[in-house]
Motif scaffolding. Structure first.
Motif, PDB file in Angstrom:
ATOM      1  N   VAL A 126       0.840  -1.199   0.000  1.00  0.00           N
ATOM      2  CA  VAL A 126       0.000   0.000   0.000  1.00  0.00           C
ATOM      3  C   VAL A 126       0.876   1.250   0.000  1.00  0.00           C
ATOM      4  O   VAL A 126       2.035   1.216   0.423  1.00  0.00           O
ATOM      5  CB  VAL A 126      -0.941   0.037   1.226  1.00  0.00           C
ATOM      6  N   ARG A 127       0.284   2.374  -0.460  1.00  0.00           N
ATOM      7  CA  ARG A 127       0.990   3.648  -0.418  1.00  0.00           C
ATOM      8  C   ARG A 127       0.743   4.371   0.902  1.00  0.00           C
ATOM      9  O   ARG A 127       1.543   5.236   1.298  1.00  0.00           O
ATOM     10  CB  ARG A 127       0.535   4.525  -1.589  1.00  0.00           C
ATOM     11  N   ASP A 128      -0.367   4.039   1.547  1.00  0.00           N
ATOM     12  CA  ASP A 128      -0.727   4.684   2.812  1.00  0.00           C
ATOM     13  C   ASP A 128      -1.472   3.663   3.668  1.00  0.00           C
ATOM     14  O   ASP A 128      -2.499   3.129   3.263  1.00  0.00           O
ATOM     15  CB  ASP A 128      -1.622   5.900   2.530  1.00  0.00           C
ATOM     16  N   ARG A 129      -0.977   3.395   4.853  1.00  0.00           N
ATOM     17  CA  ARG A 129      -1.610   2.396   5.714  1.00  0.00           C
ATOM     18  C   ARG A 129      -2.937   2.869   6.290  1.00  0.00           C
ATOM     19  O   ARG A 129      -3.764   2.054   6.696  1.00  0.00           O
ATOM     20  CB  ARG A 129      -0.663   2.010   6.851  1.00  0.00           C
ATOM     21  N   GLU A 130      -3.153   4.178   6.324  1.00  0.00           N
ATOM     22  CA  GLU A 130      -4.411   4.705   6.840  1.00  0.00           C
ATOM     23  C   GLU A 130      -5.513   4.580   5.790  1.00  0.00           C
ATOM     24  O   GLU A 130      -6.610   4.103   6.079  1.00  0.00           O
ATOM     25  CB  GLU A 130      -4.238   6.172   7.267  1.00  0.00           C
ATOM     26  N   LEU A 132      -5.137   2.862   2.949  1.00  0.00           N
ATOM     27  CA  LEU A 132      -4.944   1.578   2.252  1.00  0.00           C
ATOM     28  C   LEU A 132      -4.951   1.749   0.738  1.00  0.00           C
ATOM     29  O   LEU A 132      -5.364   0.849  -0.001  1.00  0.00           O
ATOM     30  CB  LEU A 132      -6.016   0.566   2.672  1.00  0.00           C
ATOM     31  N   GLU A 133      -4.458   2.907   0.267  1.00  0.00           N
ATOM     32  CA  GLU A 133      -4.348   3.118  -1.181  1.00  0.00           C
ATOM     33  C   GLU A 133      -3.432   2.045  -1.771  1.00  0.00           C
ATOM     34  O   GLU A 133      -2.291   1.880  -1.331  1.00  0.00           O
ATOM     35  CB  GLU A 133      -3.769   4.501  -1.479  1.00  0.00           C
ATOM     36  N   PRO A 134      -3.922   1.295  -2.745  1.00  0.00           N
ATOM     37  CA  PRO A 134      -3.111   0.190  -3.297  1.00  0.00           C
ATOM     38  C   PRO A 134      -1.849   0.692  -4.003  1.00  0.00           C
ATOM     39  O   PRO A 134      -1.893   1.661  -4.751  1.00  0.00           O
ATOM     40  CB  PRO A 134      -4.064  -0.468  -4.308  1.00  0.00           C
ATOM     41  N   ALA A 135      -0.745   0.022  -3.735  1.00  0.00           N
ATOM     42  CA  ALA A 135       0.525   0.337  -4.408  1.00  0.00           C
ATOM     43  C   ALA A 135       0.641  -0.548  -5.651  1.00  0.00           C
ATOM     44  O   ALA A 135       1.528  -1.401  -5.741  1.00  0.00           O
ATOM     45  CB  ALA A 135       1.690   0.124  -3.451  1.00  0.00           C
ATOM     46  N   THR A 136      -0.245  -0.330  -6.603  1.00  0.00           N
ATOM     47  CA  THR A 136      -0.331  -1.207  -7.775  1.00  0.00           C
ATOM     48  C   THR A 136       0.923  -1.137  -8.642  1.00  0.00           C
ATOM     49  O   THR A 136       1.507  -2.173  -8.989  1.00  0.00           O
ATOM     50  CB  THR A 136      -1.569  -0.843  -8.611  1.00  0.00           C
ATOM     51  N   ALA A 137       1.332   0.077  -9.003  1.00  0.00           N
ATOM     52  CA  ALA A 137       2.512   0.226  -9.859  1.00  0.00           C
ATOM     53  C   ALA A 137       3.767  -0.267  -9.147  1.00  0.00           C
ATOM     54  O   ALA A 137       4.633  -0.914  -9.753  1.00  0.00           O
ATOM     55  CB  ALA A 137       2.681   1.682 -10.273  1.00  0.00           C
ATOM     56  N   GLU A 138       3.856   0.024  -7.860  1.00  0.00           N
ATOM     57  CA  GLU A 138       5.024  -0.403  -7.098  1.00  0.00           C
ATOM     58  C   GLU A 138       5.098  -1.928  -7.020  1.00  0.00           C
ATOM     59  O   GLU A 138       6.190  -2.515  -7.093  1.00  0.00           O
ATOM     60  CB  GLU A 138       4.957   0.179  -5.677  1.00  0.00           C
TER      61      GLU A 138
END
Length: 206
Positions: A126-130, A132-138
């Motif tokens: 995730v990009r942000d644990r709060e 939970l924005e998915p870190a798709t590209a990463e």
């Protein structure tokens, strides 16, 4: 109820807790992993269903069915699993995979969750644990760099393609886990760029 064991090896998701199995399928099909590289599949069912099928008077036909060489490979695979206690290894090493990544989660904010059963483990990024924005590209980038730079094979899953999936061979060892976790940590800390840098990368196939 029908289940298909397709992506995992036979026994790979075994976690040692028989009491957690609350659903028992009527039919299980097992594909490629059953022959450990040999073309072999199996249908596992109850005696009641088997007898009912036979009573229908329909002859089962399969172009590649009944190959004695592949059948011998399947039996040898089952013998090896028992002799080398590979189901128990899946419990031990799979638990170690999750423990190591949960420990690493304290240091790497990109790890949002770690879950799995036996040697079938998912690491949600995730990009942000709060939020939970998915870190798709990463996730796609890490899957690619782990393969190309560190010779570590993973895959991607989840509705947002942000879960790095680990499903190694049944003989995977604690030492192999340490190597994998170190490679992942290096890839995140040393190779992973910003989200903006990753916008144009191609999607890693699952």
């Amino acid at each position: 109820l029908y289940t298909d064991q397709k992506k995992m090896e036979v026994g790979q998701i075994y976690d040692g807790n028989e009491e957690e199995t609350t659903v028992i399928p009527d039919i299980v099909t097992v594909g490629k992993p059953f022959g450990n590289g040999m073309p072999l599949a199996a249908v596992i069912t109850t005696r009641r269903i088997s007898d009912a099928f036979e009573a229908m008077g329909v002859e089962y036909f399969n172009t590649f069915g009944g190959n004695p060489v592949c059948s011998a490979a399947g039996l040898a695979m089952l013998d090896t699993m028992e002799a080398q206690s590979l189901q128990q290894n899946a419990v031990h090493v799979g638990g170690y995979v999750q423990d190591r990544f949960r420990e690493l989660k304290k240091d790497l904010s990109i790890i949002g969750d770690v879950r799995g059963s036996g040697l079938f483990v998912g690491i949600e990024l995730v990009r942000d644990r709060e939020t939970l924005e998915p870190a798709t590209a990463e996730t796609s980038y890490l899957c690619t760099i782990l393969k190309e730079k560190y010779a570590v094979l993973t895959s991607i899953d989840g509705p947002h393609n942000n879960v790095l999936v680990v499903k190694p061979p049944m003989v995977f060892s604690v030492e192999d886990v340490d190597c994998f976790v170190q490679s992942f940590e290096n890839a995140v800390k040393n190779d992973l760029g910003s989200a903006d840098d990753l916008k144009n990368i191609s999607k890693t196939p699952t």
